[in-house]
Scaffold this active site. Structure first.
Site, PDB file in Angstrom:
ATOM      1  N   ILE A 156      -2.748  -6.124  -3.298  1.00 18.20           N
ATOM      2  CA  ILE A 156      -2.884  -7.262  -2.405  1.00 18.20           C
ATOM      3  C   ILE A 156      -4.457  -7.349  -1.603  1.00 18.20           C
ATOM      4  CG2 ILE A 156      -2.130  -8.827  -0.626  1.00 18.20           C
ATOM      5  CD1 ILE A 156      -0.110  -8.439  -3.089  1.00 18.20           C
ATOM      6  N   LYS A 224      -5.138   4.437   6.768  1.00 10.03           N
ATOM      7  CA  LYS A 224      -5.262   3.168   6.690  1.00 10.03           C
ATOM      8  C   LYS A 224      -5.767   2.375   7.965  1.00 10.03           C
ATOM      9  CE  LYS A 224      -2.055   2.733   3.033  1.00 10.03           C
ATOM     10  NZ  LYS A 224      -0.564   2.458   2.655  1.00 10.03           N
ATOM     11  N   GLY A 318       4.744  -1.184  -5.701  1.00  2.92           N
ATOM     12  CA  GLY A 318       4.971  -0.418  -6.879  1.00  2.92           C
ATOM     13  C   GLY A 318       3.479   0.020  -7.281  1.00  2.92           C
TER      14      GLY A 318
END
Ligand SMILES: NC(=O)c1ccc[n+]([C@@H]2O[C@H](COP(=O)([O-])OP(=O)(O)OC[C@H]3O[C@@H](n4cnc5c(N)ncnc54)[C@H](OP(=O)(O)O)[C@@H]3O)[C@@H](O)[C@H]2O)c1
Length: 341
Positions: A156, A224, A318
């Site tokens: 994304i 992150k 995924g």
């Protein structure tokens, strides 16, 4: 336009990327004028292979999956092979394991490739979590790109979105659920399922880190958070500078009690400009956007000076998402090459 690629790391993500490249070969050629050739694949324990005229990466993937090693005679360096290429685009695809101590090997791979004038695309959080500023500066000096779209939200677009579609917008803070493995575990245990079984499902799916303690101890989310803080908040930190608390088997009791109160426990990563980023499990009211994220869903809320709060969410995850991020970065490099002409 010919792009020669060297793949360092050929695990779950690297192999899925090789297959995606093959699946999209006609589209890449027809719509983007891009022909990709893999000239080197290097792993840590499964050997390496190189061929300047192109490797059959699908055969290499099958070999590794059937427990064999790649051509053990090859002792060369994948970056040397890439740097000798005369293709219009030379790109290192770095998908080695996250090393949360220092990311030394991955940083070296990225640095050597950039110094050799090659572009770098990575799904590994390490380089941008530990050394974003120096690597981004090096890339700028060498007029190449250092891209890592897959490092935080898989496929994304986060960095692409901000870079391409939000010019001049300043980000003041971020808050999000950015680790799929812990979110899947929290969703499972709040419904009474077993913690270990939920973790095992993420390992079987290739979603959990090679060392799953990196997920449950909050290191993946901390890495992150460090990437987001370094890139968006101009921090110069490493994952070790993040105030970090993970989850463990005893989280189930809290998660079920919170559900009884109409709340949800989620592992939240947050950062504010000029402050230490934080990763910790938080009990969120039901109407908090992050509370509604179930299973592998992730979301990131960016507080901006111009557009208010911008939310980026992916409702499932995924391997193909991460492989797609690498492909998307490759196309960013392809478009940039056109602009530079
Ligand atoms: N899996 C996901 O859903 C996902 C999502 C987003 C980001 N990522 C990131 O993507 C990266 C790859 O993940 P993965 O799931 O593909 O991991 P993986 O299956 O464990 O594969 C890692 C690969 O890197 C190789 N490797 C490790 N250290 C190396 C070194 N120093 N030099 C050369 N090769 C080295 C390994 O070789 P051997 O197998 O021979 O040891 C293996 O081929 C990680 O940084 C991860 O954090 C993964």
């Amino acid at each position: 336009m010919l792009a020669d690629l060297a793949l360092i790391g050929f695990g779950n993500v690297g192999r899925r990327f090789a297959r995606l490249l093959d699946e999209r070969r006609d589209l890449l050629s027809h719509d983007y004028g891009l022909e990709c050739r893999i000239v080197a694949i290097a792993t840590r324990r499964h050997g390496a292979v190189c061929d300047a005229s192109g490797i059959d990466a699908l055969a290499a993937a099958t070999r590794i999956e059937s427990g064999e090693a790649l051509d053990s005679d090859f002792r060369g360096n994948a970056i040397d092979v890439l740097s000798r290429s005369t293709a219009a685009l030379r790109v290192l695809i770095e998908t080695t394991t996250l090393d949360i101590e220092s990311a030394t090997a991955a940083r070296q791979h990225v640095q050597l490739a950039l110094e050799a004038g090659c572009h770098v695309v990575t799904a590994n959080k390490g380089p941008a979590a530990f050394a974003y500023r120096e690597l981004a500066d090096l890339a700028r000096r060498r007029a190449v790109m250092f891209l890592f779209e897959g490092a935080v939200m898989d496929g994304i677009p986060v960095f692409n979105l901000v870079r391409e579609s939000m010019p001049t917008v300043a980000i003041e803070s971020f808050r999000g659920v950015v680790n799929s493995t812990t979110n899947h575990i929290l969703t499972a245990v709040e419904e009474g399922a077993n913690y270990e079984a939920a973790l095992a499902r993420m390992q079987q799916a290739g979603i959990a880190e090679a060392d799953p303690s990196l997920d449950v101890d909050g290191w993946d989310a901390a890495a992150k958070a460090a990437v987001l803080a370094n890139v968006f908040l101009d921090a110069r930190i490493s994952p070790h500078d993040v105030d970090r608390t993970g989850i463990g088997p005893d989280i189930g009791e809290w998660a079920r009690a919170a559900t009884g109160r109409g709340c949800r426990v989620r592992l939240v990563a947050s950062g504010v400009r000029g402050q230490q980023p934080v990763v910790r499990p938080v009990e969120l009211p039901r109407d908090d956007l992050l509370a509604g994220l179930r299973n592998m869903a992730n979301a990131l809320i960016l507080d901006t000076d111009t557009l208010g709060r911008v939310v980026i969410s992916q409702l499932d995850g995924g391997l193909i998402h991460t492989a797609y991020a690498l492909l998307s970065d490759l196309l960013t490099i392809r478009r940039q090459a056109d602009r530079a002409r």
